[in-house]
Design an enzyme around this catalytic site. Structure first.
Site, mmCIF file in Angstrom:
data_model
loop_
_atom_site.group_PDB
_atom_site.id
_atom_site.type_symbol
_atom_site.label_atom_id
_atom_site.label_comp_id
_atom_site.label_asym_id
_atom_site.label_seq_id
_atom_site.Cartn_x
_atom_site.Cartn_y
_atom_site.Cartn_z
ATOM 1 N N ARG A 84 -18.364 122.050 86.808
ATOM 2 C CA ARG A 84 -19.811 122.251 86.693
ATOM 3 C C ARG A 84 -20.179 123.735 86.645
ATOM 4 O O ARG A 84 -19.444 124.579 87.122
ATOM 5 C CB ARG A 84 -20.539 121.599 87.866
ATOM 6 N N LYS A 227 -23.791 114.083 87.417
ATOM 7 C CA LYS A 227 -24.444 114.791 88.507
ATOM 8 C C LYS A 227 -25.900 115.112 88.149
ATOM 9 O O LYS A 227 -26.750 115.222 89.030
ATOM 10 C CB LYS A 227 -23.683 116.064 88.868
ATOM 11 N N HIS A 247 -25.541 111.879 98.815
ATOM 12 C CA HIS A 247 -24.320 112.299 98.118
ATOM 13 C C HIS A 247 -23.147 111.766 98.933
ATOM 14 O O HIS A 247 -22.515 112.483 99.698
ATOM 15 C CB HIS A 247 -24.255 113.836 97.991
ATOM 16 N N SER A 265 -17.973 117.879 96.718
ATOM 17 C CA SER A 265 -16.875 117.576 95.809
ATOM 18 C C SER A 265 -15.526 117.978 96.397
ATOM 19 O O SER A 265 -15.391 119.065 96.947
ATOM 20 C CB SER A 265 -17.082 118.340 94.509
ATOM 21 N N LYS A 269 -14.542 111.721 99.280
ATOM 22 C CA LYS A 269 -15.413 110.540 99.124
ATOM 23 C C LYS A 269 -14.715 109.451 98.316
ATOM 24 O O LYS A 269 -14.663 108.291 98.727
ATOM 25 C CB LYS A 269 -16.731 110.910 98.401
ATOM 26 N N THR A 270 -14.203 109.833 97.145
ATOM 27 C CA THR A 270 -13.598 108.842 96.254
ATOM 28 C C THR A 270 -12.311 108.295 96.851
ATOM 29 O O THR A 270 -12.099 107.074 96.908
ATOM 30 C CB THR A 270 -13.317 109.481 94.875
ATOM 31 N N ASP A 284 -19.618 107.868 95.029
ATOM 32 C CA ASP A 284 -20.228 109.206 94.965
ATOM 33 C C ASP A 284 -21.740 109.306 95.193
ATOM 34 O O ASP A 284 -22.192 110.285 95.754
ATOM 35 C CB ASP A 284 -19.904 109.804 93.592
ATOM 36 N N ARG A 349 -9.642 114.834 85.912
ATOM 37 C CA ARG A 349 -10.461 113.699 86.351
ATOM 38 C C ARG A 349 -10.143 112.427 85.584
ATOM 39 O O ARG A 349 -9.642 112.471 84.465
ATOM 40 C CB ARG A 349 -11.946 114.009 86.090
HETATM 41 N N1 LIG Z 1 -6.744 114.243 104.272
HETATM 42 C C1 LIG Z 1 -7.282 114.043 103.079
HETATM 43 N N2 LIG Z 1 -8.396 113.299 102.932
HETATM 44 C C2 LIG Z 1 -8.955 113.104 101.730
HETATM 45 N N3 LIG Z 1 -8.457 113.618 100.582
HETATM 46 C C3 LIG Z 1 -7.322 114.355 100.648
HETATM 47 C C4 LIG Z 1 -6.703 114.605 101.892
HETATM 48 N N4 LIG Z 1 -5.625 115.373 101.659
HETATM 49 C C5 LIG Z 1 -5.566 115.596 100.346
HETATM 50 N N5 LIG Z 1 -6.591 114.992 99.702
HETATM 51 C C6 LIG Z 1 -6.864 115.078 98.245
HETATM 52 O O1 LIG Z 1 -8.104 115.738 98.115
HETATM 53 C C7 LIG Z 1 -8.824 115.212 97.009
HETATM 54 C C8 LIG Z 1 -10.144 114.625 97.458
HETATM 55 O O2 LIG Z 1 -10.907 114.411 96.323
HETATM 56 P P1 LIG Z 1 -11.943 113.250 96.091
HETATM 57 O O3 LIG Z 1 -11.588 112.056 96.881
HETATM 58 O O4 LIG Z 1 -12.083 113.079 94.624
HETATM 59 O O5 LIG Z 1 -13.234 113.946 96.677
HETATM 60 P P2 LIG Z 1 -14.752 113.679 96.312
HETATM 61 O O6 LIG Z 1 -14.847 112.306 95.784
HETATM 62 O O7 LIG Z 1 -15.463 113.880 97.594
HETATM 63 O O8 LIG Z 1 -15.091 114.710 95.291
HETATM 64 C C9 LIG Z 1 -7.951 114.170 96.362
HETATM 65 O O9 LIG Z 1 -7.225 114.781 95.331
HETATM 66 C C10 LIG Z 1 -7.035 113.755 97.529
HETATM 67 O O10 LIG Z 1 -5.807 113.264 97.102
HETATM 68 C C1 LIG Z 2 -18.171 115.293 89.665
HETATM 69 C C2 LIG Z 2 -18.348 116.056 90.686
HETATM 70 O O1 LIG Z 2 -18.407 115.577 91.968
HETATM 71 P P1 LIG Z 2 -17.374 114.885 92.916
HETATM 72 O O2 LIG Z 2 -16.243 115.864 93.059
HETATM 73 O O3 LIG Z 2 -18.163 114.723 94.161
HETATM 74 O O4 LIG Z 2 -16.888 113.612 92.322
HETATM 75 C C3 LIG Z 2 -18.608 117.470 90.508
HETATM 76 O O5 LIG Z 2 -18.909 118.104 91.524
HETATM 77 O O6 LIG Z 2 -18.580 117.949 89.360
HETATM 78 MN MN LIG Z 3 -15.688 111.820 93.939
#
Ligand SMILES: Nc1ncnc2c1ncn2[C@@H]1O[C@H](COP(=O)(O)OP(=O)(O)O)[C@@H](O)[C@H]1O
Ligand SMILES: C=C(OP(=O)(O)O)C(=O)O
Ligand SMILES: [Mn+2]
Ligand SMILES: [Ca+2]
Length: 559
Positions: A84, A227, A247, A265, A269-270, A284, A349
């Site tokens: 972003r 977003k 969020h 981010s 979360k995911t 998300d 992604r």
């Molecule tokens: N302890 C942990 N808890 C959550 N994610 C972790 C951890 N350690 C490493 N990771 C990595 O960090 C990243 C978290 O990203 P994601 O779940 O996509 O976050 P969000 O959805 O909040 O943007 C993933 O690549 C995941 O594999």
């Molecule tokens: C897609 C995004 O959010 P997230 O990492 O929370 O999925 C982003 O911040 O560009």
């Molecule tokens: Mn996410």
């Protein structure tokens, strides 16, 4: 009868076989008028509305250099921008929304005239294209609060992305769609003019609440669209419906208990909401209304860096036909994606429809009020405990502070985990003053008796560079202990500086890990780092001190 491919005739002849090749595929008479009125040159462009996934694949391969991965997912590339561009995001200053918007460094003003210039530039660019893709869908699973969104884009990949990320309409809903509530003009392949007043670069992502439109120029990162819609809902839900937009990800346990996972981010979360023992509501963006919790989106957008079939099986197996891999490299022979390669970006992604997660909850909404709220924080200093239990004042304090780290790649120019105070755990997306979201959250949590947890998914045993990221398997055990109720009944001790209640034991986790002071071998280094972070908190919170009760201010670290 063998299937033949129809040759599209741009000059009016009806194709004979594949109806999706028709020059105005999927558009009804009243839609055509809408497009003409918006400035589209219907005699020149070939409009495809809600085209079949396969056709979007074919076009992305033919015109955009996409390739098919071994699993059937489509691999696309977003060009120069792979994250972003928050500094290039603007909101139009106009009378219908100006008194609600929190103006400043996050919500930068744009005047109405400049918006018109950029909007025209986007439409002019789209008119130079042979193919223009339209996707009509919904944002928000609760029919009472959903909005109709139209995406108009020059790339098939962007249409497919929003096909995955919005809620896909049924044939009947598509026929009755009518006028959209919000429209995105995505001409991201074409730059903004840097000499246009108010423009500072060739990238511009702008939202106009009066026109109910968003224009994208100079960035093809697909995440801007999802977003962008989140920002729209972060305004509309509280202002128009009195709902709290979040969020956060959300899931529901077998007993019907709902958990929300807030986080900027890259905080998890995911990853953490994809839990084999719980139904996924969404990864998300959600809304907490009087009738429960609903997802805004129809899909998930997972980070792929280091993705491992064993550690994250649900996400791994969601990457198949229909899913879009973004900026992931691959083996030319086998077409296997290489999730270890960060050569293009660390922010690789995949976007997939939510039903590709086996235990997704369809429709993505629950009538239960959340039982647990979990703040995910990625602490690059490594001084916060992996888990602590917050009281109501701390819950307000930590929400407003939003302390975490920006992870590499999600924003333009971030190369390593960078500490930040991202208010409401999503500063780039908030539209109203943070205290408005915080007040609604506090009220709902106290009415529902919701428990609030702070989970550090960042570094333990030392800062970034010295310690390590808290192993995912331990974070998962923490989340399990929250859900089975054992953590609420555990024994706690208090972290002296941050005044946080830390459990002393969790089944399956080395106890020394739960207390950062014990986890660090360099005790002096630990003290220095704690003091530094506590000072940063005090300074960052000054801007909210006048907006909240003294008990909330006092809930911060003791310096
Ligand atoms: N302890 C942990 N808890 C959550 N994610 C972790 C951890 N350690 C490493 N990771 C990595 O960090 C990243 C978290 O990203 P994601 O779940 O996509 O976050 P969000 O959805 O909040 O943007 C993933 O690549 C995941 O594999
Ligand atoms: C897609 C995004 O959010 P997230 O990492 O929370 O999925 C982003 O911040 O560009
Ligand atoms: Mn996410
Ligand atoms: Ca035509």
């Amino acid at each position: 009868m063998p299937h033949r491919t129809a040759t599209p005739d741009r000059h009016g002849e009806e194709p004979t076989v594949d109806p999706s090749q028709h020059p105005t595929y999927g558009l009804l008479g009243k839609d055509l008028t809408m497009f003409s009125e918006a400035g589209f040159d219907m005699d020149k462009i070939h409009l495809k509305r809600n085209a079949p996934v396969a056709q979007l694949y074919e076009d992305a391969i033919k015109y955009e250099g996409a390739v098919i991965a071994a699993s059937g997912a489509l691999i696309n590339f977003s060009g120069k921008k792979t994250g972003r561009s928050p500094k290039d995001k603007r909101i139009v200053y106009e009378e219908t929304s100006k008194d609600d918007v929190w103006w400043g460094a996050i919500n930068i003003q744009m005047d109405e005239h400049t918006f018109e210039i950029n909007r025209e530039r986007a439409i002019d660019y789209l008119n130079t294209r042979d193919n223009v893709y339209v996707f009509d869908g919904f944002a928000g699973w609760d029919p009472k609060y959903r909005i109709k969104v139209r995406v108009i884009a020059s790339r098939a990949y962007h249409a497919l992305f929003m096909h995955n990320m919005l809620i896909r309409p049924t044939a009947k809903e598509l026929e009755d769609f009518g006028t959209p509530d919000f429209t995105i003009y995505n001409a991201g392949q074409f730059p903004a003019n840097r000499f246009t007043a108010g423009m500072t670069s060739q990238t511009s992502v702008e939202v106009n609440f009066k026109r109910r439109e968003m224009v994208i120029l100079g960035t093809e990162y697909a995440g801007e669209m999802k977003k962008g819609i989140f920002s729209v809902m972060h305004y509309l839900q509280p202002v128009k419906f009195g709902n709290l937009s979040l969020h956060s990800s959300a899931n529901q346990g077998p007993d019907g208990d709902v958990s929300l996972f807030f986080g900027l981010s890259g905080t998890g979360k995911t990853t953490l909401s994809a839990d084999p023992s719980r139904a996924l509501i969404g990864d998300d963006e959600h809304v907490w209304s009087d009738s429960g919790v609903f997802n805004i989106e129809g899909g998930c957008y997972a980070k792929c860096v280091g993705l491992d079939a064993e550690k994250e099986p649900a996400i791994f197996s969601a990457i198949r036909f229909g899913s879009i891999l973004e900026n992931v490299t691959y083996d030319y022979q086998t077409r296997e994606p290489n999730y270890e390669d960060t050569g293009i970006t660390e922010n690789t992604r995949c976007a997939y429809p939510i039903e590709y997660i086996e235990n997704a909850m369809i429709p993505c909404m629950s009538s239960a009020q959340p039982k647990n709220v979990i703040y995910l924080c990625c602490d690059a200093f490594g001084v916060l405990p992996p888990v602590s239990l917050l009281d109501a004042n701390q819950a307000q304090y930590w929400f407003l502070s939003g302390y975490t780290s920006k992870t590499p790649g999600t924003e333009d120019g971030i190369a390593e985990p960078t500490p930040t105070f991202s208010t409401c755990f999503g500063a780039p997306f908030i539209v109203l003053h943070p205290s408005r979201y915080a007040a609604m959250l506090g009220k709902k949590m106290s009415e529902q008796n919701t428990k609030c947890w702070l989970v550090n998914t960042g570094w333990v045993g030392g800062a970034f560079g010295v310690g390590k990221r808290c192993p995912l398997k331990y974070t998962r055990k923490i989340i399990d202990a929250i859900h089975d109720g054992s953590l609420a009944n555990a024994e706690y001790k208090t972290n002296p500086v941050f005044n946080l209640a830390m459990p002393t034991k969790i089944e399956g986790i080395p106890s020394e890990l739960l207390d950062p002071e014990q986890a660090w071998s360099d005790k002096a280094g630990y003290k220095a780092q704690v003091t530094k972070l506590a000072d940063m908190f005090t300074k960052a919170f000054e801007r909210y001190a006048n907006e909240c009760a003294p008990e909330v201010v006092a809930a911060g670290p003791r310096v």
